[in-house]
Design a protein around this motif. Structure first.
Motif, PDB file in Angstrom:
ATOM      1  N   THR A 285       0.864  -1.180   0.000  1.00 55.14           N
ATOM      2  CA  THR A 285       0.000   0.000   0.000  1.00 55.14           C
ATOM      3  C   THR A 285       0.897   1.225   0.000  1.00 55.14           C
ATOM      4  N   GLY A 286       0.616   2.161  -0.879  1.00 57.99           N
ATOM      5  CA  GLY A 286       1.448   3.365  -0.959  1.00 57.99           C
ATOM      6  C   GLY A 286       2.831   3.022  -1.444  1.00 57.99           C
ATOM      7  N   GLU A 287       3.843   3.523  -0.724  1.00 55.86           N
ATOM      8  CA  GLU A 287       5.224   3.337  -1.151  1.00 55.86           C
ATOM      9  C   GLU A 287       5.839   2.045  -0.631  1.00 55.86           C
TER      10      GLU A 287
END
Lengths: 180, 180
Positions: A64-66
């Motif tokens: 999730t995300g980076e």
DNA sequence: TTAAAACATGTAATTAAATACACGTTTAAG
DNA sequence: CTTAAACGTGTATTTAATTACATGTTTTAA
């Protein structure tokens, strides 16, 4: 088949519906099934590992995300089989519901004990609040017949939880009438 | 006051009525309060020792027959105080009742699952049997108003247990009607 | 933009609870 | 009279559950 450790079956059951992270599973206990079982994440994460080494579940990583790694767990065929086995075993034990208030009540011998009335009132408020909360859930999740049939088990147990709270509140109300 | 370890208060409560042996206390859980809490003797005996060293209870030896030693426990003033403190604290936690059957039900999504009907029937029989058992207790112990008032708390919680089982059975019956 | 809430995952330590082991006595029924 | 059930008290081991410790990311609202 010795079926103990109910939590493992709950996890299998939850995963049979959707794939979930440990965090999701922990959340499930604060929501619907929290009425009928509890577990916190420190119990869940180790058990997920055990179930995976036992070959009942697997996980795949998801970012999730980076860089936030999630482990998304899903059932294996063996897990599905295990779940079905549990589901179809007879359920003969009626576990005692641990109710602290009821215990306190048990130790009040005198029908005219002045603490009886406030105790009952306090509990009534608690259970009424819970009842309202459950009823809101019911209208929110199962407004129409279609949604009830789509997740029938969930619908049934929510109804049961409502009935139970209503019954509890009714009993408290009736008892309060006899108290003063 | 951090009130955890409910079992200790149950023991204090039981001792506030009569003096009892550990064996008697264990028996109390198979009888009346077993509906709302459970404990077995391996939990009770060590706790009795702890409560005694804490000064909340004392015991005196009693010989049955030739040499069977019983430890008859009774409350001290400190124990009585501790019990009262617990009794008069607000009871705000509603512990989830761990109901394995309800959990299984939750995982039956399909309203037309063929296992639904036998599962519900099986539970109905269980709860009806329990209901009958509780009702027998009620007539046996609390036939007249005088006996109800003499041990009011006990009477109340037995009534609650009956209501609860009746409610459970009613819900099962209603659900069974919708199932086929 | 920044802080709080929610997301996400683990381990460590403690306590509660269940099961099993262990032993001996007394009473009631056959 | 004998044996099974009930009485009676403990400990040891294992499992379940709670609480605390520990760390980092992402999202949302002020």
């Amino acid at each position: 088949m010795v079926q103990k450790n109910k939590l493992q079956y709950i996890i299998l059951g939850l995963l049979s519906e959707h794939e979930l992270t440990g965090y999701d599973i922990a959340k499930a206990f604060t929501a619907d099934i929290g009425e009928f079982w509890n577990a916190n994440h420190s119990q869940i994460y180790p058990l997920l590992k055990r179930l995976e080494t036992a070959g009942l579940i697997t996980h795949q990583l998801s970012i999730t995300g980076e860089k936030l790694e999630k482990k998304v767990y899903s059932l294996t065929a063996a897990g599905q089989a295990q779940l079905q086995e549990w589901l179809h075993e007879p359920t003969t034990e009626l576990t005692a519901s641990k109710d602290e208030f009821i215990l306190k009540l048990y130790f009040i011998q005198d029908a005219h004990d002045p603490s009886l009335q406030p105790m009952l009132t306090e509990q009534l408020l608690l259970h009424q609040a819970k009842l309202v909360h459950l009823q809101k859930q019911m209208t929110r999740k199962f407004a129409d017949k279609a949604s009830q049939l789509a997740n029938y088990g969930h619908y049934l147990i929510l109804q049961h939880a409502i009935d139970r709270e209503q019954g509890y509140a009714d009993w408290l109300t009736a008892t309060l009438k006899n108290v003063d």
